[in-house]
Design a protein around this motif. Structure first.
Motif, short mmCIF file in Angstrom:
data_model
loop_
_atom_site.label_atom_id
_atom_site.label_comp_id
_atom_site.label_asym_id
_atom_site.label_seq_id
_atom_site.Cartn_x
_atom_site.Cartn_y
_atom_site.Cartn_z
N GLU A 1 -10.07 -9.83 10.52
CA GLU A 1 -10.77 -11.10 10.80
C GLU A 1 -10.97 -11.91 9.52
OE1 GLU A 1 -14.40 -10.77 13.02
OE2 GLU A 1 -13.57 -9.25 14.37
N LEU A 2 -11.20 -11.20 8.42
CA LEU A 2 -11.42 -11.88 7.14
C LEU A 2 -10.17 -12.62 6.66
CD1 LEU A 2 -13.48 -9.16 5.22
CD2 LEU A 2 -14.32 -11.38 5.99
N GLN B 1 -12.68 0.35 13.11
CA GLN B 1 -13.45 -0.89 13.20
C GLN B 1 -13.41 -1.67 11.88
OE1 GLN B 1 -14.61 2.11 14.08
NE2 GLN B 1 -15.11 1.98 16.27
N ALA B 2 -13.42 -0.94 10.77
CA ALA B 2 -13.39 -1.60 9.45
C ALA B 2 -12.11 -2.42 9.30
CB ALA B 2 -13.50 -0.57 8.34
N ARG B 3 -10.99 -1.84 9.69
CA ARG B 3 -9.71 -2.57 9.56
C ARG B 3 -9.69 -3.79 10.48
NH1 ARG B 3 -7.82 3.00 9.15
NH2 ARG B 3 -7.24 3.36 6.97
N HIS C 1 -3.39 -4.69 0.38
CA HIS C 1 -2.42 -4.85 1.46
C HIS C 1 -2.49 -6.26 2.06
CE1 HIS C 1 -0.55 -0.96 1.86
NE2 HIS C 1 -1.72 -0.34 1.89
N ARG C 2 -3.70 -6.82 2.10
CA ARG C 2 -3.90 -8.14 2.71
C ARG C 2 -3.85 -9.26 1.67
NH1 ARG C 2 -6.27 -4.30 5.53
NH2 ARG C 2 -6.42 -4.44 7.81
N GLN C 3 -3.50 -8.92 0.43
CA GLN C 3 -3.34 -9.89 -0.66
C GLN C 3 -4.59 -10.73 -0.88
OE1 GLN C 3 0.30 -11.92 0.55
NE2 GLN C 3 1.51 -10.52 -0.71
N ALA D 1 -14.70 3.39 -1.52
CA ALA D 1 -14.53 2.13 -2.25
C ALA D 1 -13.06 1.87 -2.53
CB ALA D 1 -15.32 2.18 -3.55
N GLN D 2 -12.35 2.92 -2.94
CA GLN D 2 -10.94 2.77 -3.25
C GLN D 2 -10.13 2.40 -2.01
OE1 GLN D 2 -8.40 6.25 -4.47
NE2 GLN D 2 -8.45 5.13 -6.41
N GLN D 3 -10.50 2.99 -0.87
CA GLN D 3 -9.78 2.68 0.35
C GLN D 3 -9.99 1.22 0.76
OE1 GLN D 3 -10.24 6.01 2.92
NE2 GLN D 3 -8.89 5.20 4.51
N VAL D 4 -11.23 0.72 0.56
CA VAL D 4 -11.50 -0.69 0.83
C VAL D 4 -10.64 -1.58 -0.06
CG1 VAL D 4 -13.24 -2.53 0.67
CG2 VAL D 4 -13.85 -0.31 1.66
N VAL D 5 -10.54 -1.21 -1.34
CA VAL D 5 -9.73 -1.98 -2.29
C VAL D 5 -8.26 -2.00 -1.85
CG1 VAL D 5 -8.77 -1.93 -4.62
CG2 VAL D 5 -11.21 -1.72 -4.30
#
Length: 586
Positions: free
Chosen positions: A413-414, A406-408, A451-453, A442-446
Motif C-alpha cells: 500500500e505504501l 499482513q506486513a507485506r 525490493h520496493r526501491q 529490522a533487517q527484513q523490513v529494510v
C-alpha cells in the motif's frame, strides 16, 4: 424590488453577481442569477461576464469559465482585455498552461494586445508548476515587446530566480526595481527572505529584515513564519524563539502555519510540554491545529533539549514557563509520555484524521522510549487510528513470524505514496525494531524496502548509499549488504578495486561532516571488525580495498558476526536471509 413591482435590470443583476463571487465565493449561485437574467430577457454585458469569470478564477472552476467565455461570443458581447486576462488566470490556476498561452495568441485577432497583467499571469502559472524555463521565456518576450514590468511581475520574477538559485539575477532585478521606481512590498521581501534562507545566507536574511523595518514595510504573518522556519532549520533556535516573541508583540493575528512553525522548533528540541501548551493556545485563540501540527509534537517525544540552557530559558521567558528547568531524565520522559497520550485523545475528540506521517511519528517516538513498557503504551495508541497498522507494528515488535503476510500487504500500500513519505515510515519502523533488539526483523523490513526501491539507488553490488536512511535502517542494511558481498566473494566473481559505503556529509549538522549517521556507521564497522576506513578526501565515504574485504569475509567467524538475530523470538532462522540477498543481486 419584485414585491414593489420593479423588474431587476442588468445593473441590479451585475451587483448581485459581483457580490456573490466577491463576498461568499458562491460561483454556482452567481451562475444561477446569470441564467435567471438570460431567461428573464435581461441582456448581460461584459461586466456580467467579467465578474463571473473572476469568480471562476478564484474558485478554480475552469469548466464554468470556458462555457461562459464561449457564451460571450455566442451572444455577440465584446471581450475586452480584462475578460481575456481573467479567463487566462482561471485556466492558469488549473495548470493548463498550453490552453492559457493559446488564449493569449487569439487576442490580436480581436484587436487586443497582451499587457503586463497577461504576461504576469502566465509567468506566475508556469512558476507554480516549476516550469521556470518557459516562465523566463515569456519574461524575455515581454522585454522584446517593450512591456514594462509592474510590481506583481517583478515579484514573480524574483521568486523564480531565488528558487533556482540565480542570485546574481536576483540582485540585478532588485536594482532594476529601484531604478524604475517600483518599491519592494511585503511579497517581494518574503520571496527574497525565503530564497536566501534556503541557501543558508542568514546574513542577507538579517539585512532584508532590517531593510523592511527601515523602509516601513510591514512584516506579515508569512514573514514571521518563514523566519522561524529558516532559523530552526539552521539550528538557531534562540533566534527562532526571538522571532516568535517579536510576533506576539506585533499585534498581528497568527495563523496555523506560524504556530506550526514554532511548535516544530520546540518539538525538534524535545520541548514537548511547551509545544502542547502552545497547541492548546492555538485552540484558545480559534485556530484549529491540523494533522501536521499534531505530527510535529508527537515526533518531538524523547528528543534532546539542544538549547535549553540558561540562555535558552531566558530567551523563551514566559513561553517556556519553567519547562526548561533541569529534571531527572526518567521523570521528564514520563511527563512527556503523559502529554503525548493526552494529545492522541485530543486528536480523536477533534476529529483530526491521522496519516502515514502520524504513524511514522508514533514509531519514531517509540524508538526513543527508554523502556519496552513505555514503547508498548505509546504504540498502543495506534489502535485509536488504525488497528491493522497497530497489529503489524506490535507483531513485529514482539517477534511474531505470522505477521509478515499482513506486513507485506501494508508495504504494498505504501508504494502508492511518494518516496519521502514511504521511506520515512520504513525508517521509523526499522528504528523502533532495532532499538528494542529486533534486529533480524529490522533487517527484513529494510530488505522489503529495497525490493520496493523505497531508497533510490541505495543498493548496488559494490557500493552502498545510506544517506536517505535512518540509523537503525542503515545498520541493518550494512549487515545485509556485507552478507551479499560475501556471497559474491564465495561465488568467485570479480570485485572492483574498492568497495564503498556512503553516509552523506552531514549537511544538516552544525559542523560539516559531523553526521550522526556517519558516526553510527563508523562505530558499527569497528564493532564488527569490518576493514573500512574513511576516505581521505570525502569524510562521508567509507572505503575498503576489495582484496582486504574479501579476506575478512572468508574468515570463518565473519558469518556469525554478520547474521542478525531477534531478542524476542526463538523460531527465527537467520539463514533464511541468504535467498533474499541472492534475489537482490539479480
Amino acid at each position: 424590488m419584485r414585491r414593489k413591482g420593479l423588474k431587476p435590470n442588468v445593473v441590479s443583476y451585475n451587483a448581485v453577481i459581483d457580490a456573490c463571487v466577491k463576498g461568499s465565493g458562491d460561483v454556482r449561485g452567481a451562475v444561477g442569477f446569470f441564467r435567471e437574467m438570460v431567461e428573464g430577457k435581461v441582456r448581460p454585458d461584459s461586466k456580467t461576464f467579467n465578474s463571473l469569470l473572476a469568480g471562476c478564477s478564484r474558485a478554480g472552476e475552469v469548466d464554468y469559465a470556458r462555457v461562459l467565455f464561449e457564451e460571450m461570443m455566442r451572444l455577440g458581447i465584446g471581450r475586452d482585455i480584462y475578460t481575456y486576462n481573467t479567463f487566462i488566470d482561471a485556466v492558469s490556476k488549473c495548470g493548463n498552461m498550453e490552453l492559457a498561452v493559446k488564449i493569449m495568441t487569439e487576442m490580436p485577432a480581436n484587436d487586443l494586445r497582451p499587457n503586463v497583467v497577461t504576461f504576469s499571469t502566465l509567468i506566475d502559472g508556469y512558476s507554480k508548476l516549476e516550469r521556470f524555463d518557459e516562465a523566463l521565456d515569456l519574461y524575455r518576450e515581454m522585454r522584446v515587446l517593450g512591456i514594462k514590468l509592474d510590481r506583481v511581475c517583478y515579484n514573480t520574477l524574483l521568486s523564480i530566480y531565488v528558487k533556482i538559485g540565480k542570485f546574481e539575477e536576483t540582485a540585478r532585478v532588485c536594482e532594476e526595481m529601484e531604478a524604475m521606481g517600483v518599491d519592494k512590498d511585503t511579497v517581494t521581501y518574503n520571496s527574497l527572505i525565503k530564497g536566501y534562507g534556503k541557501q543558508g545566507r542568514l546574513d542577507i536574511v538579517s539585512f532584508l529584515v532590517r531593510d523592511m523595518r527601515e523602509k516601513g514595510v510591514s512584516l506579515s504573518v508569512l514573514t514571521y513564519s518563514t523566519l522561524i522556519d529558516i532559523y530552526s532549520k539552521a539550528g538557531l533556535y534562540g533566534d527562532a524563539a526571538n522571532v516568535f516573541l517579536d510576533f506576539k508583540e506585533s499585534g498581528l493575528k497568527a495563523d496555523v502555519v506560524l504556530y506550526s512553525s514554532f511548535i516544530d522548533t520546540l518539538a525538534k528540541n524535545g520541548l514537548v510540554e511547551c509545544a502542547v501548551w502552545l497547541l492548546d493556545e492555538m485552540v484558545r485563540v480559534g485556530i484549529e491545529p491540523n494533522v501536521v501540527t499534531y505530527n510535529t509534537v508527537i515526533d518531538g517525544f524523547g528528543k534532546s533539549r539542544d538549547f535549553m540552557d540558561e540562555d535558552g530559558a531566558a530567551v523563551f521567558g514566559p513561553i517556556v514557563k519553567g519547562i526548561g528547568q533541569p529534571k531527572v531524565e526518567e521523570a521528564r520522559r514520563s511527563e512527556e509520555l503523559f502529554y503525548i497520550l493526552g494529545l492522541f485523545q485530543r486528536m480523536v475528540q477533534r476529529g483530526v484524521k491521522p496519516n502515514v506521517v502520524t504513524f511514522s511519528a508514533i514509531l519514531n517516538a517509540c524508538s526513543r522510549c527508554n523502556s519496552f513498557k513505555d514503547a508498548s503504551i505509546l504504540l498502543d495508541q495506534l489502535r485509536l487510528f488504525d488497528s491493522f497498522a497497530y497489529g503489524i507494528a506490535h507483531g513485529l515488535l514482539i517477534g511474531s513470524r505470522d505477521v509478515w503476510v499482513q506486513a507485506r500487504s501494508l508495504f504494498d500500500e505504501l508504494r502508492h505514496m511518494d518516496l519521502p513519505t514511504s521511506s520515512a515510515f520504513y525508517n521509523a519502523l526499522t528504528d523502533m525494531l532495532w532499538h528494542f533488539g529486533q534486529k533480524r526483523g529490522a533487517q527484513q523490513v529494510v530488505l522489503e524496502g529495497v525490493h520496493r526501491q523505497v531508497w533510490e539507488n541505495a543498493w548496488s553490488d559494490f557500493c552502498l548509499d545510506l544517506h536517505l536512511m535512518s540509523s537503525g535502517a542503515a545498520q541493518a542494511m550494512v549487515h545485509a549488504w556485507l552478507l551479499s558481498v560475501r556471497s559474491i566473494v564465495f561465488e568467485g566473481r570479480e570485485l572492483p578495486e574498492f568497495l564503498s559505503i556512503l553516509t552523506g556529509w552531514g549537511k544538516h549538522s552544525k559542523v560539516v561532516g559531523a553526521s550522526t549517521l556517519r558516526r553510527v556507521i563508523e562505530s558499527l564497522l569497528k564493532s564488527i571488525g569490518a576493514p573500512f576506513q574513511l576516505e581521505r578526501f570525502n569524510i562521508g565515504r567509507f572505503v575498503s580495498p576489495s582484496a582486504v574485504i574479501a579476506s575478512w569475509l572468508r574468515e570463518s567467524g565473519t558469518i556469525s558476526i554478520l547474521l542478525l538475530r531477534d531478542e524476542r523470538t526463538r523460531t527465527a532462522n537467520p539463514e533464511n536471509l541468504l535467498p533474499q540477498l541472492r534475489a537482490l543481486q539479480l
